[in-house]
Design an enzyme around this catalytic site. Structure first.
Site, short mmCIF file in Angstrom:
data_model
loop_
_atom_site.label_atom_id
_atom_site.label_comp_id
_atom_site.label_asym_id
_atom_site.label_seq_id
_atom_site.Cartn_x
_atom_site.Cartn_y
_atom_site.Cartn_z
N HIS A 1 -35.02 14.58 4.93
CA HIS A 1 -34.93 13.37 4.11
C HIS A 1 -35.04 12.17 5.01
O HIS A 1 -34.53 12.19 6.13
CB HIS A 1 -33.59 13.35 3.34
CG HIS A 1 -33.62 12.44 2.17
ND1 HIS A 1 -33.41 11.09 2.27
CD2 HIS A 1 -33.85 12.69 0.86
CE1 HIS A 1 -33.51 10.55 1.07
NE2 HIS A 1 -33.79 11.49 0.20
N ASP B 1 -33.85 18.56 -3.96
CA ASP B 1 -34.86 19.39 -4.62
C ASP B 1 -34.75 20.87 -4.30
O ASP B 1 -35.41 21.69 -4.94
CB ASP B 1 -36.27 18.91 -4.21
CG ASP B 1 -36.52 17.52 -4.73
OD1 ASP B 1 -36.17 17.26 -5.89
OD2 ASP B 1 -37.07 16.69 -3.98
N1 CMC Z 1 -40.10 21.07 7.51
C1 CMC Z 1 -40.40 21.13 8.83
N2 CMC Z 1 -40.39 20.08 9.66
C2 CMC Z 1 -40.05 18.89 9.12
C3 CMC Z 1 -39.70 18.75 7.77
C4 CMC Z 1 -39.73 19.90 6.95
N3 CMC Z 1 -39.43 19.82 5.66
N4 CMC Z 1 -39.40 17.46 7.51
C5 CMC Z 1 -39.56 16.80 8.66
N5 CMC Z 1 -39.93 17.66 9.65
C6 CMC Z 1 -40.13 17.35 11.06
C7 CMC Z 1 -41.42 16.60 11.30
O1 CMC Z 1 -42.49 17.48 11.57
C8 CMC Z 1 -41.04 15.75 12.48
O2 CMC Z 1 -41.06 16.57 13.63
P1 CMC Z 1 -41.50 15.94 15.07
O3 CMC Z 1 -40.43 14.93 15.40
O4 CMC Z 1 -41.53 17.11 16.00
O5 CMC Z 1 -42.84 15.31 14.86
C9 CMC Z 1 -39.59 15.36 12.23
O6 CMC Z 1 -39.08 16.45 11.44
C10 CMC Z 1 -39.40 14.06 11.49
O7 CMC Z 1 -40.22 14.10 10.32
P2 CMC Z 1 -40.78 12.82 9.58
O8 CMC Z 1 -41.94 13.20 8.73
O9 CMC Z 1 -40.97 11.71 10.57
O10 CMC Z 1 -39.54 12.44 8.69
P3 CMC Z 1 -39.58 11.46 7.46
O11 CMC Z 1 -38.25 10.83 7.39
O12 CMC Z 1 -40.76 10.56 7.51
O13 CMC Z 1 -39.84 12.46 6.22
C11 CMC Z 1 -39.59 13.76 4.31
C12 CMC Z 1 -38.94 12.75 5.24
C13 CMC Z 1 -38.66 14.00 3.11
C14 CMC Z 1 -40.93 13.21 3.76
C15 CMC Z 1 -39.84 15.07 5.07
O14 CMC Z 1 -38.62 15.56 5.59
C16 CMC Z 1 -40.54 16.12 4.23
O15 CMC Z 1 -41.76 16.11 4.12
N6 CMC Z 1 -39.76 17.06 3.59
C17 CMC Z 1 -40.32 18.03 2.71
C18 CMC Z 1 -40.62 17.40 1.36
C19 CMC Z 1 -39.37 17.15 0.57
O16 CMC Z 1 -38.51 18.02 0.43
N7 CMC Z 1 -39.28 15.96 -0.02
C20 CMC Z 1 -38.19 15.59 -0.92
C21 CMC Z 1 -37.35 14.51 -0.39
S1 CMC Z 1 -35.84 14.36 -1.36
C22 CMC Z 1 -36.37 13.71 -2.84
C23 CMC Z 1 -36.49 12.25 -2.79
O17 CMC Z 1 -35.45 11.57 -2.52
O18 CMC Z 1 -37.58 11.75 -3.03
#
Ligand code: CMC
Length: 430
Positions: free
Chosen positions: A309, A366
């Site tokens: 998240h 989720d």
């Molecule tokens: N599985 C594997 N690796 C992950 C995941 C995941 N679900 N989420 C983040 N990472 C890794 C990512 O690859 C990165 O690694 P590195 O530092 O080595 O490059 C690191 O963690 C940070 O990721 P980020 O994309 O910079 O983090 P963010 O804050 O931009 O993304 C997120 C947040 C929710 C988009 C992401 O965690 C994700 O895609 N999760 C899966 C989709 C999901 O469950 N979304 C629902 C969110 S809750 C509902 C809502 O409030 O909308």
């Protein structure tokens, strides 16, 4: 004297006010940065930018705290319900008996859909995505209630009680109608005597002359899912609602934009993606360990859905509540879902794995909500629609907050990285 922040640019020092929130969260007010220095701030994706002041929801992502209007989500989950919490989110205080009665009355009175809207459903292809239908229908509500959709702030605010309850009530009716249409089933009208969630289940699953059999555990679980989604401060869809509202657009148009923003898999669409992921793992005969190994590759297409998240760097408190509810619902229905076993296994592996621990990736809301909705009989392509029904109070509350504030039209800056000026070359000379 209140705190200030000093920024040194080109050897000159500039001072900016520090804004402090109720919970001591601090921000540097850079709104005058450009006027005084010629610079703007750059923060791709707004991950570190407070776009507004808000008194609706407080989140401490580091410790896993979520509060609506000061009330802990755990307390609301145990003692409140969706409609009471919706009132709280929109108006700022828990309702009195009379206020709640009036609110419920307006919601009940507004459950039915204008006859003219039925023909819209006939025009959509059967395989239309319910989120596309929902967004179109919510926006078109403004055509049926033009006195509430004037795009004149003051006049729209005067009609807010009506517009808010129309949206809260009809979003559920429209959602059920899109499901019935897709499955070639006759539309079921709302029943005035039924409470919010039961009425939704009735419109979804009753048959002509055969009423849906209610179960208090299911009703409570649905209430809980909606309540836990009611607001989540400046997420993608809520910021969109505020952005659209900042130009003066009415509540129906702003909420409709919120639905579009919610649709994507990184936001509201993640609940569908979780079930697809669990099904894929189940089909492959994997216990989850191969999937977790692939998720660590850094490939965005292989992410563990329902994990991670932008704000929570701890267990999402909503996921904790839903994990418990998930077990209760499956027990009550006597269902044993292999997807729940896989989900529990995934959680077990990921929450002990160095990759996930180092990045503070924990289950989010989720991760378990989809398994509950599946057990209730809600099809996967309706999951994000359920999120939209739940998020409606938040969108309305933020629209109201924005509309009653002095906030100007939202208009971020950008850093242009395209071509410098060049001469136009006519097509025959290129
Ligand atoms: N599985 C594997 N690796 C992950 C995941 C995941 N679900 N989420 C983040 N990472 C890794 C990512 O690859 C990165 O690694 P590195 O530092 O080595 O490059 C690191 O963690 C940070 O990721 P980020 O994309 O910079 O983090 P963010 O804050 O931009 O993304 C997120 C947040 C929710 C988009 C992401 O965690 C994700 O895609 N999760 C899966 C989709 C999901 O469950 N979304 C629902 C969110 S809750 C509902 C809502 O409030 O909308």
């Amino acid at each position: 004297m209140s705190e200030t922040a000093k920024i040194i640019i080109e050897n000159k020092t500039f001072e900016f006010p520090v804004v402090v929130g109720t919970e001591n969260e601090k921000a540097i007010d850079t709104s005058k940065l450009r006027d005084t220095t010629g610079y703007v701030t750059y923060d791709d994706g707004y991950g570190n930018t407070a776009s507004c002041e808000s008194s609706i929801t407080f989140i401490d992502g580091e410790t896993g705290i979520l509060r609506y209007r000061g009330y802990d989500i755990q307390d609301l989950a145990v003692q409140s319900n969706f409609i009471e919490s919706a009132y709280l989110v929109i108006y700022g205080e828990l309702p009195t008996v009379q206020q709640l009665q009036n609110f419920r009355h307006l919601i009940l009175r507004n459950a039915a859909i204008h006859q003219g809207m039925f023909s819209f459903f006939e025009a959509f292809p059967n395989n239309s995505h319910p989120m596309a239908i929902l967004s179109a229908m919510l926006n078109s509500l403004g055509c049926y209630y033009p006195e509430m959709a004037t795009n004149n702030r003051q006049r729209d605010l005067e009609q807010l009680d009506n517009a808010a309850t129309i949206l809260l009530s009809k979003v559920r009716t429209l959602a059920a109608m899109s499901y019935r249409m897709k499955h070639g089933l006759p539309f079921i009208h709302p029943k005035p005597e039924l409470p919010y969630c039961s009425n939704f289940l009735h419109m979804m699953f009753s048959e002509p002359y055969v009423d849906y059999k209610f179960n208090p555990v299911i009703d409570r679980a649905l209430n809980l899912i909606l309540l836990l989604h009611a607001d989540h401060e400046q997420n993608c869809s809520t910021s969109t609602v505020r952005m659209v509202a900042s130009g003066g657009a009415n509540l129906f148009a702003s909420a409709s934009a919120g639905v579009c923003a919610l649709w994507g898999p990184a936001h509201g669409g993640a609940n569908m993606a979780v079930i697809h992921m669990l099904e894929e793992i189940h089909k492959a005969g994997d216990d989850g360990s191969s999937f977790v190994a692939a998720a660590k590759s850094g490939d965005k297409t292989k992410r563990l859905m329902g994990f991670g998240h932008r704000v929570y760097k701890n267990y999402d408190p909503r996921a904790k509540i839903l994990k418990k509810t998930c077990a209760e619902v499956l027990n009550t229905l006597g269902v044993s879902d292999p997807l729940l076993d896989i989900a529990l296994k995934l959680e077990e592996i990921a929450t002990h794995d160095e990759y996930f621990l180092a990045r503070k990736l924990y289950p989010n809301v989720d991760f378990y909500s989809g398994i509950i909705m599946r057990a209730i009989g809600i099809p996967v392509d309706m999951f994000t629609v359920m999120f939209a029904i739940g998020r409606m109070p938040g969108w309305i509350g933020h629209w109201r907050e924005l509309a009653t504030s002095k906030s100007p039209i939202h208009r971020p800056r950008q850093i242009y990285i395209g071509s410098p000026r060049r001469e136009y070359v006519p097509i025959d000379k290129r």
